[in-house]
Write a protein that holds these residues in place. Structure first.
Motif, PDB file in Angstrom:
ATOM      1  N   ILE A  74       0.595  -1.422  -0.080  1.00 50.28           N
ATOM      2  CA  ILE A  74      -0.138  -0.149  -0.127  1.00 50.28           C
ATOM      3  C   ILE A  74       0.442   1.436  -0.143  1.00 50.28           C
ATOM      4  O   ILE A  74       1.020   2.297  -0.951  1.00 50.28           O
ATOM      5  N   GLY A 122       1.947   2.392  -2.863  1.00 45.28           N
ATOM      6  CA  GLY A 122       1.223   2.724  -3.835  1.00 45.28           C
ATOM      7  C   GLY A 122       0.956   1.851  -5.278  1.00 45.28           C
ATOM      8  O   GLY A 122       0.033   2.162  -6.238  1.00 45.28           O
ATOM      9  N   GLN A 123       1.136   0.550  -4.927  1.00 50.16           N
ATOM     10  CA  GLN A 123       0.995  -0.477  -5.422  1.00 50.16           C
ATOM     11  C   GLN A 123      -0.657  -0.872  -5.389  1.00 50.16           C
ATOM     12  O   GLN A 123      -1.643  -1.262  -6.335  1.00 50.16           O
ATOM     13  N   GLY A 124      -1.823  -0.342  -4.452  1.00 51.87           N
ATOM     14  CA  GLY A 124      -3.028  -0.198  -4.445  1.00 51.87           C
ATOM     15  C   GLY A 124      -4.106  -2.110  -4.214  1.00 51.87           C
ATOM     16  O   GLY A 124      -2.751  -2.222  -3.741  1.00 51.87           O
ATOM     17  N   GLY A 125      -4.263  -1.827  -4.914  1.00 52.44           N
ATOM     18  CA  GLY A 125      -5.438  -3.206  -4.343  1.00 52.44           C
ATOM     19  C   GLY A 125      -5.259  -4.337  -5.290  1.00 52.44           C
ATOM     20  O   GLY A 125      -4.757  -5.767  -4.666  1.00 52.44           O
ATOM     21  N   GLN A 126      -3.900  -3.901  -6.508  1.00 51.24           N
ATOM     22  CA  GLN A 126      -3.172  -5.243  -7.450  1.00 51.24           C
ATOM     23  C   GLN A 126      -2.295  -5.147  -6.751  1.00 51.24           C
ATOM     24  O   GLN A 126      -1.568  -6.636  -6.679  1.00 51.24           O
ATOM     25  N   GLU A 183     -14.431  -3.504  -5.073  1.00 48.72           N
ATOM     26  CA  GLU A 183     -15.034  -2.768  -4.350  1.00 48.72           C
ATOM     27  C   GLU A 183     -16.783  -2.655  -4.139  1.00 48.72           C
ATOM     28  O   GLU A 183     -16.972  -3.425  -5.273  1.00 48.72           O
ATOM     29  N   LEU A 201     -11.043  -4.346  -8.150  1.00 50.86           N
ATOM     30  CA  LEU A 201      -9.574  -3.064  -8.147  1.00 50.86           C
ATOM     31  C   LEU A 201      -8.226  -3.740  -8.033  1.00 50.86           C
ATOM     32  O   LEU A 201      -7.162  -3.223  -7.871  1.00 50.86           O
ATOM     33  N   GLU A 243      -6.784   0.023   2.562  1.00 51.08           N
ATOM     34  CA  GLU A 243      -7.013   0.879   1.105  1.00 51.08           C
ATOM     35  C   GLU A 243      -7.397   1.558   0.823  1.00 51.08           C
ATOM     36  O   GLU A 243      -7.883   2.354   0.084  1.00 51.08           O
ATOM     37  N   ARG A 251      -8.511   4.536   2.306  1.00 49.20           N
ATOM     38  CA  ARG A 251      -7.961   5.718   1.700  1.00 49.20           C
ATOM     39  C   ARG A 251      -8.165   6.344   0.478  1.00 49.20           C
ATOM     40  O   ARG A 251      -8.460   7.304   0.287  1.00 49.20           O
ATOM     41  N   GLN A 252      -7.970   5.327  -0.043  1.00 45.38           N
ATOM     42  CA  GLN A 252      -8.485   5.834  -1.790  1.00 45.38           C
ATOM     43  C   GLN A 252     -10.027   6.818  -1.885  1.00 45.38           C
ATOM     44  O   GLN A 252     -10.839   7.658  -2.284  1.00 45.38           O
TER      45      GLN A 252
END
Length: 562
Positions: A165, A168-172, A190, A196, A290, A293-294
């Protein structure tokens, strides 16, 4: 050996400890390979309490637990009744195994051991020279060692998930890491149905078209929100749920009581070992962080967009500034010349369902007009369709009408309970007049309520004349015109419960086409002829061919506003 997907110690491991390795297995030898103990207890039992009907027949009513290794020390030879009662209670509780210790010479009835075999409950006999109390220390050491190893593993997975997270790689990134533990197809979705992250060969599945469509996926997942009682296992942990699709399971990603999203798994949860189970649990925690946060970032962006939209649909900001601000969001206002509103009336809608609405509308609109813009607002969804270059107003209006009808025809099934009205403003010469189109769309909504229109699509063109007449409703000349023209007809309708005013209005609207007007009134043309004749008799003149026929026509519209 693959461990069971529960936190604990396999029985075969415990039987390697000093003391327990000398135990003799009386029944259920095969069960030892997959049984897991999560707790253990030591009981000293006498044979004086032997009444099976008594609550004090055995002091273990609330002691025996699921997956518990029970060490029992008989200081008196056990009776058949006591053994049977103990066996029944342990089986019902789901104990892992019974380890019996008694004086030399104690034998266990064959009927009793056969019943234990039938119940599938392992029973071991401890030699008389090994005291159960001596086993506590090595048992405790083994349980603590396992707990420590699991804690280290959990911490490692958690740190790696959070690291994805922060990078910056996020859900992927979360899904990719989870895939290394599970090795099976995974989706992170989501709550609005937007994917995501994904890993594995989902595209090979026949249902991939459904899963990759946010509207259809949301329709599948929405009913699961009502099954919250099924989300948790007896230990209070979130567990995977079977989806109404072959070989698909979901694990909810939650924040308190709010469902933020779902992990979709293309394999049986029973196939997961303890490592995979822990990884999935930590992935759900990381995914909740995540998504939250988004959501926080989106909330800030939404406020900036809301301020921009407010300026766009009012006249408070120079158009050059609006163009510059739009470009910061990556929006092109070129060929945005009209406003369409999707509104829900007399309904309380949660923020989550508003997001679902916005997602569904965006998907439908942008599928037809890819460069269109869709914005979620407090009580409406604002749509700025992308119109073709050099498109004349009539063609542009037809495109808008077709787009609105597509939206109504393809409304997602999981949002059918939300009654939506679509209002369209007029097509303007450029985006600089979007404020005018927006005000017209809002005006169309208001006039729809005033006129009691039921069709869910209304354009400003439909109600333009009513909007104009409303401005003069209180004017003395307007009142005089109304009374001088169809005033007697209104009084007659009120007394006789007839519909002559409405009949006259529709006949006017149909340009005196008898069949067309009769169809709209749902009556036979001969019945319409009779009504028209009665209208002429009541008014004492022919309102359709009188030199003041325009005044009569406007009066029928004023009557709709009263």
């Amino acid at each position: 050996m693959q461990e069971k997907d529960l936190q604990g110690v396999p029985l075969v491991t415990l039987l390697e400890l000093d003391g327990l390795n000398r135990a003799r297995v009386l029944v259920c030898q095969p069960e030892l390979t997959h049984r897991v103990a999560r707790t253990f207890t030591l009981l000293n039992v006498g044979s004086t309490f032997h009444d099976p009907e008594s609550d004090i027949s055995l002091p273990v009513r609330d002691i025996l637990l699921a997956d518990q290794l029970v060490l029992i020390d008989f200081y008196l030879p056990p009776t058949d009744e006591l053994l049977t009662d103990l066996l029944n209670r342990a089986a019902i509780a789901g104990c892992s195994a019974l380890v019996l210790h008694s004086n030399p010479g104690t034998s266990f009835p064959s009927a009793w051991t056969q019943k234990a075999e039938t119940l599938g409950l392992p029973v071991l006999e401890l030699p008389s020279d090994v005291l159960p109390a001596e086993l506590i220390a090595p048992l405790l050491d083994e349980f603590l060692r396992r707990e420590h190893a699991l804690l280290d593993q959990t911490t490692s997975v958690q740190e790696r998930m959070v690291g994805r997270i922060l990078a910056g790689q996020g859900g992927q990134g979360i899904v990719d890491l989870l895939f290394t533990f599970l090795g099976q197809p995974i989706l992170l979705v989501e709550s609005s149905g937007v994917i995501l992250g994904q890993a594995g060969a989902w595209h090979r599945l026949l249902i991939w078209d459904t899963l990759s469509n946010p509207d259809q996926l949301c329709a599948i997942l929405a009913p699961l929100v009502d099954r919250t009682g099924e989300w948790y296992d007896p230990e209070g942990e979130l567990k995977p749920l079977a989806l109404d699709q072959p070989h698909l399971f979901v694990k909810p990603v939650v924040d308190g009581k709010e469902v933020l999203g779902w992990f979709i798994l293309n394999f049986e949860p029973e196939a997961m070992d303890i490592s995979a189970r822990l990884a999935l649990d930590q992935a759900a925690v990381a995914a909740a962080l995540e998504i939250s946060r988004q959501a926080a970032i989106s909330q800030v962006e939404w406020r900036l967009q809301a301020n921009f939209l407010n300026d766009l649909v009012t006249y408070s900001t120079a158009t050059s500034t609006l163009e510059e601000r739009a470009s910061r969001f990556g929006w092109d206002l070129g060929n945005k010349r009209a406003v369409m509103l999707a509104c829900w009336e007399r309904q309380e809608i949660t923020a989550q369902r508003r997001r679902w609405l916005a997602t569904a509308v965006t998907h439908i609109i942008c599928d037809r007009r890819p460069e269109s813009l869709v914005f979620e607002r407090e009580s409406e969804i604002l749509i700025l369709p992308q119109l073709p270059d050099a498109c004349d107003p009539r063609t542009a209006q037809d495109i808008m009408q077709s787009l609105a009808q597509e939206l109504l025809n393809n409304w997602p099934s999981h949002l059918k309970d939300i009654s939506v009205v679509i209002a369209m403003g007029g097509v303007q010469s450029s985006f600089r007049e979007i404020a005018t189109s927006y005000q017209e769309a809002r005006r169309a909504l208001m006039m729809r309520r005033r006129l009691g229109l039921r069709y869910p699509l209304v354009t400003f063109q439909d109600v333009r004349i009513f909007s104009l007449l409303e401005r003069y409703m209180g004017d003395d000349e307007a009142v005089a015109l109304f009374q001088r023209t169809i005033g007697p007809l209104v009084e007659y309708d009120a007394k006789q419960n007839t519909e002559f005013v409405r009949t006259a209005e529709i006949y006017f609207d149909c340009n005196y086409r008898l069949q067309q007007a009769a169809d709209q009134l749902l009556i036979h043309p001969s019945s319409l002829k009779y009504r028209l004749q009665r209208i002429r008799e009541i008014l004492g003149s022919d309102p359709f061919y009188d030199k003041d026929h325009l005044a009569f026509y406007l009066a029928t519209k004023i009557a709709r506003l009263l």
